[in-house]
Design a protein around this motif. Structure first.
Motif, mmCIF file in Angstrom:
data_model
loop_
_atom_site.group_PDB
_atom_site.id
_atom_site.type_symbol
_atom_site.label_atom_id
_atom_site.label_comp_id
_atom_site.label_asym_id
_atom_site.label_seq_id
_atom_site.Cartn_x
_atom_site.Cartn_y
_atom_site.Cartn_z
ATOM 1 N N VAL A 1 0.976 -1.114 0.172
ATOM 2 C CA VAL A 1 -0.116 0.026 -0.051
ATOM 3 C C VAL A 1 0.951 1.328 -0.141
ATOM 4 O O VAL A 1 0.541 2.428 -0.515
ATOM 5 N N ALA A 2 1.843 1.115 0.930
ATOM 6 C CA ALA A 2 2.819 2.477 0.931
ATOM 7 C C ALA A 2 3.532 2.587 -0.545
ATOM 8 O O ALA A 2 3.715 3.955 -1.157
ATOM 9 N N ILE A 3 3.961 1.806 -1.032
ATOM 10 C CA ILE A 3 4.771 1.892 -2.409
ATOM 11 C C ILE A 3 3.580 2.161 -3.318
ATOM 12 O O ILE A 3 4.013 3.192 -4.319
ATOM 13 N N GLY B 1 3.741 5.643 -5.522
ATOM 14 C CA GLY B 1 4.020 5.536 -7.114
ATOM 15 C C GLY B 1 2.977 5.990 -7.826
ATOM 16 O O GLY B 1 2.672 6.731 -8.756
ATOM 17 N N GLY B 2 1.519 5.593 -7.242
ATOM 18 C CA GLY B 2 0.504 5.818 -8.084
ATOM 19 C C GLY B 2 0.128 7.220 -8.106
ATOM 20 O O GLY B 2 -0.308 7.984 -9.157
ATOM 21 N N PHE B 3 0.072 7.521 -6.801
ATOM 22 C CA PHE B 3 -0.318 9.097 -6.664
ATOM 23 C C PHE B 3 0.748 10.047 -7.430
ATOM 24 O O PHE B 3 0.298 11.008 -8.004
ATOM 25 N N TYR C 1 1.223 12.893 -14.630
ATOM 26 C CA TYR C 1 0.682 12.780 -16.125
ATOM 27 C C TYR C 1 -1.013 12.443 -16.105
ATOM 28 O O TYR C 1 -1.612 12.238 -17.001
ATOM 29 N N GLY C 2 -1.582 12.526 -14.942
ATOM 30 C CA GLY C 2 -2.975 12.415 -14.922
ATOM 31 C C GLY C 2 -3.594 11.067 -15.109
ATOM 32 O O GLY C 2 -2.643 10.046 -15.003
ATOM 33 N N MET C 3 -4.843 10.616 -15.720
ATOM 34 C CA MET C 3 -5.287 9.581 -15.615
ATOM 35 C C MET C 3 -4.706 8.595 -16.745
ATOM 36 O O MET C 3 -4.683 7.185 -16.487
ATOM 37 N N LEU D 1 4.490 -1.356 -10.741
ATOM 38 C CA LEU D 1 4.063 -0.140 -11.005
ATOM 39 C C LEU D 1 4.821 1.013 -10.688
ATOM 40 O O LEU D 1 4.765 1.987 -11.288
ATOM 41 N N LEU D 2 5.676 0.820 -9.624
ATOM 42 C CA LEU D 2 6.494 1.982 -9.237
ATOM 43 C C LEU D 2 7.489 2.292 -10.249
ATOM 44 O O LEU D 2 8.183 3.252 -10.658
#
Length: 435
Positions: free
Chosen positions: A25-27, A31-33, A39-41, A292-293
Motif C-alpha cells: 500500500v505504501a509503495i 508511486g500511483g499518486f 501525467y494524470g489518468m 508499477l513503481l
C-alpha cells in the motif's frame, strides 16, 4: 524531475512504512499518486496493462512452485532427517553442532528459496539438541539466524526471482551467480565458528563416537535434497528446462520423496498448498507494486534525476559500491529485505548500468544486503523467527548478540566480491560460454 522531489517521494514511502502501513500500500500510494500528479489518468490507466503483461508470464509460476517445493520438504519430514545426518558427521569439528546448523541451512536453502522458512525449520529441529548438549545460547541462536539468510542467496532463491523480474535480468544467470558466493559465505560462517566457538559442544561425545555404519545409514537422508537440487539446477544450466519447468520437476520429485517416506497425505498436501499460496500471494503483491513503481519512475524521469545527481559527484565504481554498502546496511536496520529490494532496485538500476556494473553481479550484491537486513536489529526478520522458535524463554538480546558477528562477516565478504567481482561472475560466465 528534481532530485528533491525524488527524495521526497522516497521519504514518504519510508514514513508510511514506519506508520505500519502495509508495504504494498505504501509503495503504490506514492508511486500511483506521483504518476497521477505528473501525467494524470492516462498513466494510471496504463498500469493495468503493465500488471497483466508482467503477471501473464510463465516465469511468474516459478515463485509459487518453489514455495511449494520448500513446504513439501519441510512438512514431509525430510528437513528433520537432514539435520540428523549432518550432525553425526560435523560434530567432530571445533564448534560441533553449530556447524550442523550452517550446513543444514545451506542444504535446505538449495531447495526452499526462503530465508525465513530456512531459519524457522532448522531452528525448530536444532534447538532441542543444542540445549541438550549445553551449547552457549547466543552462538547457537546466531548461527541459526545467520545460516537461515543463505535461503535467499543459494538458488533457487525467491529474492533472485523477484530481482530478475524487476531488473529484467536472466534468472538462470542469477541462480548461477548465487552458487559460489553462497557456498563461500557458508564456509566463512563455519570458519568463524571454528575460530571463536571451537570449544562449544564438548559434551556431545555420543555423536562423535557413533559407529561408522550408523553414520552411513543416516547419510541416506541427504539424498533427497541433493538429488532435487542437482536435477532442478542441472536442468536449468543444461538448457533442458526453464526455471518454471525445473520448479515443476522439483515439486514432483519432492512429492515422490515424501511419498517414499510414508508422509504423503491429503492433510499434508492441503497444508502445503495453503502455506505456499499464502506466501506466494504476499510476494506477488509486492512484486506487482514494484513494477508499477517502475512505470512511474520511468515516465517521470526519476531514475535519470538520480543518475545525474550521483554522476555529478564523479564517483568511481569502488567508491559508489562502498557508499551503497553503507546505505543498504543502514536501510536494512529498519526495513525488511524484500521491501528494501523492490523499493531501491528500480531507482538504482540506471545508476549501476551507467557505472558499468553488471546487473547480474549487482543482483548478488543486493541479495547479500538483504541477508544483512535479515539479522540486523531492530527489525531483522530472522532474529524474530529464531527467537520465536526457542522454548527457554530467554531474552531477545541473546539472538542479537549471537547474530551481529555474522553481519561483520557478510560485510567483509561483500567488500571481497567488490574487489574481486570474478568470484560472482565466474560460474555464470562459464555457463554462458564467456569464460
Amino acid at each position: 524531475m528534481s532530485i528533491a522531489i525524488v527524495g521526497l517521494g522516497f521519504g514518504a514511502m519510508l514514513l508510511l512504512m514506519f506508520l505500519s502501513i502495509p508495504i504494498a500500500v505504501a509503495i503504490i500510494a506514492v508511486g500511483g499518486f506521483g504518476g497521477w500528479m505528473m501525467y494524470g489518468m492516462p498513466l494510471v490507466d496504463m498500469m493495468g496493462g503493465v500488471i497483466w503483461s508482467s503477471l501473464n508470464s510463465h516465469s511468474m509460476l516459478a515463485i509459487p512452485l518453489f514455495m511449494l517445493l520448500g513446504e513439501l520438504l519441510l512438512r514431509g519430514g525430510i528437513a528433520d532427517k537432514m539435520y540428523d545426518a549432518m550432525a553425526v558427521w560435523l560434530s567432530r569439528l571445533p564448534g560441533g553442532l553449530l556447524h550442523s546448523n550452517i550446513a543444514t541451512c545451506t542444504l535446505f536453502s538449495a531447495t526452499s528459496g526462503s530465508s525465513v522458512a530456512t531459519a524457522a525449520t532448522v531452528g525448530t529441529i536444532a534447538l532441542p539438541a543444542l540445549q541438550q548438549y549445553r551449547y552457549p545460547v547466543g552462538p547457537s541462536l546466531g548461527s541459526l539466524a545467520a545460516g537461515g539468510t543463505l535461503g535467499i542467496l543459494i538458488p533457487p532463491s525467491i529474492n533472485l526471482l523477484v530481482y530478475g523480474s524487476i531488473a529484467n535480468a536472466s534468472v538462470g544467470q542469477l541462480f548461477a551467480a548465487g552458487i559460489v558466493p553462497g557456498v563461500l559465505l557458508a564456509l566463512l560462517f563455519s570458519a568463524y565458528i571454528a575460530i571463536f566457538h571451537g570449544r562449544a559442544g564438548e559434551e556431545a561425545t555420543e555423536l562423535v563416537r557413533m559407529p561408522l555404519r550408523q553414520k552411513l545409514a543416516l547419510s541416506k537422508h541427504l539424498i533427497p535434497p541433493v538429488v532435487i537440487f542437482g536435477v532442478v539446477m542441472g536442468s536449468i544450466y543444461g538448457g533442458l528446462a526453464t526455471p518454471t519447468e525445473s520448479a515443476a520437476i522439483g515439486v514432483m520429485m519432492s512429492l515422490g520423496f515424501v511419498a517414499l517416506g510414508g508422509q504423503l497425505s491429503w492433510d499434508l498436501l492441503a497444508n502445503c498448498f495453503y502455506q505456499a499460496a499464502r506466501t506466494s500471494g504476499m510476494v506477488m503483491i509486492v512484486l506487482v507494486v514494484a513494477l508499477l513503481l517502475n512505470v512511474t519512475i520511468s515516465m517521470t524521469g526519476a531514475a535519470q534525476a538520480v543518475t545525474s545527481w550521483i554522476a555529478a559527484y564523479d564517483l568511481d565504481r569502488l567508491t559508489l559500491l562502498l557508499v551503497l554498502l553503507v546505505f543498504y546496511v543502514i536501510l536494512g536496520t529498519f526495513m525488511d529485505a524484500m521491501s528494501m529490494m523492490v523499493l531501491t532496485v528500480p531507482i538504482m538500476m540506471p545508476v549501476i548500468l551507467v557505472a558499468g556494473i553488471d546487473p547480474i553481479w549487482f543482483g548478488i550484491f543486493v541479495v547479500i544486503m538483504c541477508e544483512i537486513a535479515l539479522i540486523t536489529p531492530p527489525v531483522g526478520m530472522n532474529l524474530f523467527v529464531v527467537h520465536g522458535v526457542r522454548t527457554d524463554g530467554g531474552s531477545y538480546g541473546d539472538v542479537i548478540r549471537g547474530a551481529l558477528p555474522y553481519v561483520v562477516v557478510m560485510m567483509g565478504f561483500t567488500i571481497v566480491i567488490i574487489l574481486w567481482p570474478g568470484l560472482v561472475m565466474w560460474l555464470p560466465d562459464i555457463l554462458a560460454g564467456r569464460g
